[in-house]
Structure formats: C-alpha cells, structure tokens
Design an enzyme around this catalytic site. Structure first.
Site, mmCIF file in Angstrom:
data_model
loop_
_atom_site.group_PDB
_atom_site.id
_atom_site.type_symbol
_atom_site.label_atom_id
_atom_site.label_comp_id
_atom_site.label_asym_id
_atom_site.label_seq_id
_atom_site.Cartn_x
_atom_site.Cartn_y
_atom_site.Cartn_z
ATOM 1 N N ARG A 149 34.528 54.645 46.771
ATOM 2 C CA ARG A 149 34.484 54.343 45.494
ATOM 3 C C ARG A 149 35.404 53.242 45.218
ATOM 4 O O ARG A 149 36.420 53.153 45.772
ATOM 5 C CB ARG A 149 35.044 55.466 44.525
ATOM 6 C CG ARG A 149 34.030 56.818 44.699
ATOM 7 C CD ARG A 149 34.566 57.941 43.765
ATOM 8 N NE ARG A 149 33.712 59.022 43.656
ATOM 9 C CZ ARG A 149 33.974 60.061 44.561
ATOM 10 N NH1 ARG A 149 35.115 60.331 45.364
ATOM 11 N NH2 ARG A 149 33.280 61.277 44.630
ATOM 12 N N LYS A 173 37.933 62.322 43.491
ATOM 13 C CA LYS A 173 37.861 63.278 42.189
ATOM 14 C C LYS A 173 38.146 64.605 42.351
ATOM 15 O O LYS A 173 37.875 65.539 43.262
ATOM 16 C CB LYS A 173 36.196 63.126 41.877
ATOM 17 C CG LYS A 173 35.887 61.816 41.384
ATOM 18 C CD LYS A 173 34.483 61.806 40.882
ATOM 19 C CE LYS A 173 33.979 60.298 40.188
ATOM 20 N NZ LYS A 173 32.548 60.553 39.634
ATOM 21 N N HIS A 243 29.804 49.799 43.046
ATOM 22 C CA HIS A 243 28.926 50.891 43.201
ATOM 23 C C HIS A 243 27.609 50.672 44.031
ATOM 24 O O HIS A 243 27.042 51.715 44.629
ATOM 25 C CB HIS A 243 28.641 51.427 41.852
ATOM 26 C CG HIS A 243 27.914 53.068 41.980
ATOM 27 N ND1 HIS A 243 28.542 54.135 42.346
ATOM 28 C CD2 HIS A 243 26.750 53.302 41.528
ATOM 29 C CE1 HIS A 243 27.950 54.926 42.418
ATOM 30 N NE2 HIS A 243 26.685 54.445 41.968
ATOM 31 N N ARG A 246 28.332 50.914 47.494
ATOM 32 C CA ARG A 246 28.161 52.523 47.766
ATOM 33 C C ARG A 246 26.975 52.859 48.119
ATOM 34 O O ARG A 246 26.671 53.698 48.984
ATOM 35 C CB ARG A 246 29.293 53.045 46.861
ATOM 36 C CG ARG A 246 29.461 54.475 47.108
ATOM 37 C CD ARG A 246 30.581 54.882 45.931
ATOM 38 N NE ARG A 246 30.259 56.447 45.754
ATOM 39 C CZ ARG A 246 30.957 57.464 46.318
ATOM 40 N NH1 ARG A 246 31.588 57.144 47.482
ATOM 41 N NH2 ARG A 246 30.767 58.695 46.033
ATOM 42 N N HIS A 269 30.987 63.922 47.319
ATOM 43 C CA HIS A 269 30.307 64.743 46.154
ATOM 44 C C HIS A 269 30.773 66.459 46.256
ATOM 45 O O HIS A 269 30.379 66.909 47.257
ATOM 46 C CB HIS A 269 28.837 64.547 46.324
ATOM 47 C CG HIS A 269 28.591 63.128 46.158
ATOM 48 N ND1 HIS A 269 27.259 62.712 46.393
ATOM 49 C CD2 HIS A 269 29.080 62.205 45.420
ATOM 50 C CE1 HIS A 269 27.255 61.297 45.996
ATOM 51 N NE2 HIS A 269 28.169 61.029 45.403
ATOM 52 N N TYR A 278 20.247 59.786 46.404
ATOM 53 C CA TYR A 278 20.216 58.740 47.376
ATOM 54 C C TYR A 278 19.093 58.983 48.271
ATOM 55 O O TYR A 278 18.919 57.977 49.071
ATOM 56 C CB TYR A 278 21.445 58.489 48.118
ATOM 57 C CG TYR A 278 22.849 58.251 47.403
ATOM 58 C CD1 TYR A 278 22.847 56.803 47.089
ATOM 59 C CD2 TYR A 278 23.612 59.383 46.863
ATOM 60 C CE1 TYR A 278 24.019 56.664 46.516
ATOM 61 C CE2 TYR A 278 24.668 58.873 45.826
ATOM 62 C CZ TYR A 278 24.780 57.428 45.686
ATOM 63 O OH TYR A 278 25.789 57.195 45.068
#
Length: 306
Positions: A149, A173, A243, A246, A269, A278
């Site tokens: 990220r 995150k 992004h 990524r 994730h 994706y």
C-alpha cells in the site's frame, strides 16, 4: 441507561481494543453515530424498531455506499449494546442492507508495466544517474513487485529491507502483521537508493529538500511521482497510480497461477472477499483455460470423428 455519547465512546473503545480498528475507521464510526444520535434527538441507544426505521428513512437521498456504511456502523453499535447488556433486543436488524457492488480497480496490462520499467531503466542507466531516479526505481519496484500500500511504502524505516532477507514484516490495516516477499530486483533497487539516504535518517524514503526533512515522503508526492513516470513512458497518467500498481501486482500474480489465499496474505486483506475483486480475467482466457484443462477436453480429443 448512559447517554448516547458515553455509549458511543465505550463502543469505540471496544473497537480499538478488541477489534484492532484503525484510527480512520474509528473516526468514521464516531461521525456516523454522532450524526445518528443528533437525528434521534439524543435517544439513539434507546430507539425502538420504528425509530431506527425512521432514522434510516432520512438517508433516502444518499448514495448506496453511504447508506451501507451508516447502517453497518449502527448495526455494530446495537450489537455492542446487546452484548454488553444495555439492551435485550437488537433493533439493528431493522436497518437497510442496500448492498453495493465493489468497483473493479483499474487494469494495467503487462505491456504498460513493461513500458514503465523500460523508462525507469533508461533513466537509471544515465551517467551520472540522478538520485531521484534511483528513488523512483526503488518505489516502483516495491509497488509492483510486492503489492505494498502507498502508506506502507512511504513509511518504511531506512533499515526495513536487508540484503540477505527476501521478505519484510509489515503491520498494515488494523494492526495486522503480514510477511511480504521482496524480489531480488527490488532489493537491488533499494540498495542502490539507500546509498543516497543519510545514515541518520529514520525513513527509507525521507521527505524534505534533498532529504533534509525529518518525516517521510508523503502519499501525495508518491502519487505525483507515479503519474509523472506514466506520462514520461507514454501512458495516460489517469490510468496509473500507486494503487493501480498494487492492483497490477495482484492481477498478474493470479494470471500466473498464484493461490488466492496466498495473495490474500501478501496483500494484507482481512477478508478474502476483498481479494476476490482481483480475479477479474477476460472471457477469452477462461474459455481457453476450460478447453485446455478440463477433463472433457481430453475425452473430446480421443473421440474419433463422425
């Protein structure tokens, strides 16, 4: 029953402590819940089903994504009230579930990526090479080669990557840690750039004039650098961003046969449903895959012509 404000604070403390929610998530929940409390006349915590439905009725002019976010915040809040004994009924179930389509990220082809790296190679091959181009090379190698990220990339410590270690441990995150593979190319690019980073700097990509600042490169500046590279490589800048690189990392790995669960771990994730966005591949490739790999293809090949 304590006031809405007190209960909202306790709920958010729980989210931070037990669920590891990020600061941005806490702020968004606080905003949505306080606005809902105002709309409910300060009686959000004690609202009945009719009151909750009236509250949701005021969202009719909002985007579906906004309604979905607000409803999710309130459902979680009412669930907390039930779990902690403040209520015996969960009125959050009366809130709407509009459902939103998760938009597919922009697609960057293999050819586009090749053009970006070809332009970087030309700039790095210059004699003498500009330190800014070495920095750009390291940034793009890590974006596309490891799927970092933007916030993770610019916040890397100066000593985050070791020459003899083909991975790094990141905290992403929600405070979740993950292992990120680092390619030989990326480690070489980082080593070439790090020579130009003073040893007393805390960050691998320092900010400030000639790396004189105390902070690290900003996400906005990273965004600008990637856009400028795209334009230099002859690619419309609106198609390229950190992004998007990524996303290209994820898409191209899946096209190459990567396992979805492994990709979920590399991207950090929490929910594999996020990773599944994706998996968009063109119909032609799917047809080719079935024709080549399905057992019936071999049966058809063995069947004599009529």
């Amino acid at each position: 029953m304590p006031s809405d404000r007190v209960l909202i604070d306790r709920f958010l403390d729980m989210l931070a402590a037990e669920a590891g929610a990020a600061a941005n998530t806490i702020a968004a929940y606080r905003s949505d819940l306080m606005l809902a409390s105002v709309a409910a006349g300060g009686a959000l915590a004690v609202a009945d089903t009719d009151g909750v439905q009236r509250l949701a009725g005021g969202w009719s002019a909002l985007a579906r994504s906004t309604v979905s976010r607000k409803a999710a915040a309130l459902r979680r809040f009412y669930g907390f009230l039930v779990d902690d004994g403040y209520r015996t009924d969960d009125v959050g179930q009366a809130l709407p579930r509009p459902g939103i389509r998760r938009p597919l990220p922009k697609i960057l082809s293999h050819g586009d990526v090749d053009r970006l790296f070809a332009r970087i190679a030309e700039r790095v091959a210059a004699k003498p090479v500009a330190p800014a181009d070495l920095r750009l090379s390291a940034l793009v190698e890590l974006l596309y080669g490891s799927g970092l990220r933007a916030s993770e990339l610019v916040g890397l410590p100066r000593a985050a990557l070791a020459a003899d270690r083909p991975f790094l441990i990141l905290k992403g995150k929600g405070g979740r840690e993950r292992l990120v593979p680092i390619s030989d190319r990326a480690r070489m690019a980082v080593a070439a750039w790090r020579v130009h980073v003073p040893a007393d700097r805390a960050w691998l990509f320092p900010s400030g004039r000639e790396q004189g600042g105390k902070g690290h490169l900003s996400r906005i500046r990273l965004y600008q650098l990637v856009k400028a590279l795209a334009a230099d490589a002859g690619i419309p800048p609106d198609r390229v961003s950190p992004h998007v690189l990524r996303h290209a990392f994820a898409t191209h790995l899946l096209e190459g046969g990567a396992d979805l669960r492994a990709l979920q771990m590399m991207l950090g994730h929490a929910d594999i449903a996020t990773t599944e966005i994706y998996t968009h591949v063109d119909a032609g490739r799917l047809v080719e895959l079935v024709n080549m790999r399905h057992p019936l293809a071999e049966i058809d090949a063995r069947r004599p012509p009529a």
